[in-house]
Design a protein around this motif. Sequence first.
Motif, PDB file in Angstrom:
ATOM      1  N   VAL A  29       0.857  -1.181   0.000  1.00  0.00           N
ATOM      2  CA  VAL A  29       0.000   0.000   0.000  1.00  0.00           C
ATOM      3  C   VAL A  29       0.893   1.231   0.000  1.00  0.00           C
ATOM      4  CG1 VAL A  29      -0.151   0.023   2.530  1.00  0.00           C
ATOM      5  CG2 VAL A  29      -1.939   1.142   1.172  1.00  0.00           C
ATOM      6  N   THR A  31       0.668   5.905  -0.261  1.00  0.00           N
ATOM      7  CA  THR A  31      -0.108   7.133  -0.358  1.00  0.00           C
ATOM      8  C   THR A  31       0.065   7.744  -1.746  1.00  0.00           C
ATOM      9  OG1 THR A  31       1.739   8.481   0.424  1.00  0.00           O
ATOM     10  CG2 THR A  31       0.275   7.556   2.104  1.00  0.00           C
ATOM     11  N   ASN A  47      -3.749   2.316   5.862  1.00  0.00           N
ATOM     12  CA  ASN A  47      -4.721   1.406   5.252  1.00  0.00           C
ATOM     13  C   ASN A  47      -6.111   2.014   5.256  1.00  0.00           C
ATOM     14  OD1 ASN A  47      -2.990  -1.239   6.831  1.00  0.00           O
ATOM     15  ND2 ASN A  47      -3.017  -0.890   4.651  1.00  0.00           N
ATOM     16  N   SER A  48      -6.872   1.726   4.215  1.00  0.00           N
ATOM     17  CA  SER A  48      -8.284   2.119   4.153  1.00  0.00           C
ATOM     18  C   SER A  48      -9.153   0.883   4.333  1.00  0.00           C
ATOM     19  CB  SER A  48      -8.589   2.763   2.795  1.00  0.00           C
ATOM     20  OG  SER A  48      -8.448   1.798   1.748  1.00  0.00           O
ATOM     21  N   ASP A  51      -8.782  -1.417   1.394  1.00  0.00           N
ATOM     22  CA  ASP A  51      -7.510  -2.129   1.432  1.00  0.00           C
ATOM     23  C   ASP A  51      -7.564  -3.279   2.428  1.00  0.00           C
ATOM     24  OD1 ASP A  51      -4.714  -2.411   0.663  1.00  0.00           O
ATOM     25  OD2 ASP A  51      -4.257  -1.725   2.688  1.00  0.00           O
ATOM     26  N   THR A 177      -2.132  -0.971  -3.604  1.00  0.00           N
ATOM     27  CA  THR A 177      -3.221  -0.093  -3.207  1.00  0.00           C
ATOM     28  C   THR A 177      -2.713   1.337  -3.100  1.00  0.00           C
ATOM     29  OG1 THR A 177      -4.344  -1.840  -1.968  1.00  0.00           O
ATOM     30  CG2 THR A 177      -4.894   0.429  -1.396  1.00  0.00           C
ATOM     31  N   VAL A 179      -3.868   4.868  -1.585  1.00  0.00           N
ATOM     32  CA  VAL A 179      -4.864   5.475  -0.705  1.00  0.00           C
ATOM     33  C   VAL A 179      -4.878   6.982  -0.903  1.00  0.00           C
ATOM     34  CG1 VAL A 179      -4.838   3.649   1.022  1.00  0.00           C
ATOM     35  CG2 VAL A 179      -3.184   5.500   1.200  1.00  0.00           C
ATOM     36  N   PRO A 180      -6.059   7.613  -0.798  1.00  0.00           N
ATOM     37  CA  PRO A 180      -6.194   9.033  -1.137  1.00  0.00           C
ATOM     38  C   PRO A 180      -5.743   9.957  -0.009  1.00  0.00           C
ATOM     39  CG  PRO A 180      -8.317   8.148  -0.533  1.00  0.00           C
ATOM     40  CD  PRO A 180      -7.355   7.003  -0.491  1.00  0.00           C
ATOM     41  N   THR A 181      -4.440   9.961   0.252  1.00  0.00           N
ATOM     42  CA  THR A 181      -3.877  10.839   1.272  1.00  0.00           C
ATOM     43  C   THR A 181      -2.419  11.121   0.936  1.00  0.00           C
ATOM     44  OG1 THR A 181      -3.620  11.151   3.666  1.00  0.00           O
ATOM     45  CG2 THR A 181      -3.104   8.971   2.782  1.00  0.00           C
ATOM     46  N   GLU A 207     -12.006   0.734  -7.555  1.00  0.00           N
ATOM     47  CA  GLU A 207     -12.041   2.010  -6.836  1.00  0.00           C
ATOM     48  C   GLU A 207     -13.109   1.968  -5.765  1.00  0.00           C
ATOM     49  OE1 GLU A 207     -13.595   5.846  -5.643  1.00  0.00           O
ATOM     50  OE2 GLU A 207     -14.655   4.409  -6.921  1.00  0.00           O
ATOM     51  N   THR A 211      -9.931   5.186  -2.916  1.00  0.00           N
ATOM     52  CA  THR A 211      -8.853   4.202  -2.866  1.00  0.00           C
ATOM     53  C   THR A 211      -8.823   3.428  -4.177  1.00  0.00           C
ATOM     54  OG1 THR A 211      -8.943   3.916  -0.461  1.00  0.00           O
ATOM     55  CG2 THR A 211      -8.029   2.100  -1.733  1.00  0.00           C
ATOM     56  N   LEU A 213      -7.258   0.125  -6.117  1.00  0.00           N
ATOM     57  CA  LEU A 213      -6.672  -1.184  -5.842  1.00  0.00           C
ATOM     58  C   LEU A 213      -6.400  -1.882  -7.168  1.00  0.00           C
ATOM     59  CD1 LEU A 213      -9.520  -0.945  -3.776  1.00  0.00           C
ATOM     60  CD2 LEU A 213      -7.837  -2.256  -2.483  1.00  0.00           C
TER      61      LEU A 213
END
Length: 221
Positions: A29, A31, A47-48, A51, A177, A179-181, A207, A211, A213
């Motif tokens: 994973v 960012t 992690n989301s 994920d 993955t 992640v939206p950050t 999506e 996120t 994947l």
Amino acid sequence: MRVLLGPRNGDLADLYAVPRRPWLRANMVSTVDGSATGADGRSGSINSAADHEVFRVLRAQADAIVVGAGTARAEGYGPADVPIVLVTRRADVPERLHGHEPGRVLVATCATAEHLAEARTLLGEEHVLVVGEDEVDLAALRDTLVGRGFESLLSEGGPHLLRDLLAAGLVDELCATLVPTVVGADGPRMTAGPPVDVPLSLELLLEHEGTLLARWFVDGP
């Protein structure tokens, strides 16, 4: 989850089915700004929910989980439903993986490992895999695990182990993955070490709430 690329039907287990055996896939994973960990130095902090869901599916399809001992220690690994194989040149077993049922934890190490005798006492000699003299021979490790019936292998990092597996041509699939950050600072990337050049083909893209994947298959030689 929305399927952006790939089969439009099927649940997650079908979408992530192992296409053949033996098969080694890695799951990582990061960012948006490329960090594989959060500010606390753990991937668990970025992690989301999506994920985590895919993480559970991948583990359910694995015969064994291959992970660097440093990552297992940093992320607080405990025993899983399938054996955990710790890759370590020192044969040092993290404390949370002590004292479990024999065969739940294996160590892959080298003949010159500092804590080899201790690992054998702790886990049982048959659960300590000596593959290499001064370095862990990852190709020999994969062959050894497949020979024991662990044909669907899941590597969960860390970045150095993933880079070395890719460089050795042992990875069939990378599940990545995004992640939206963003976290800034100098967090590690998904791979760490000398440069590698590994072409990939996108097999699946999902999506969920930002996120992304992806299943990336490693292209053949």
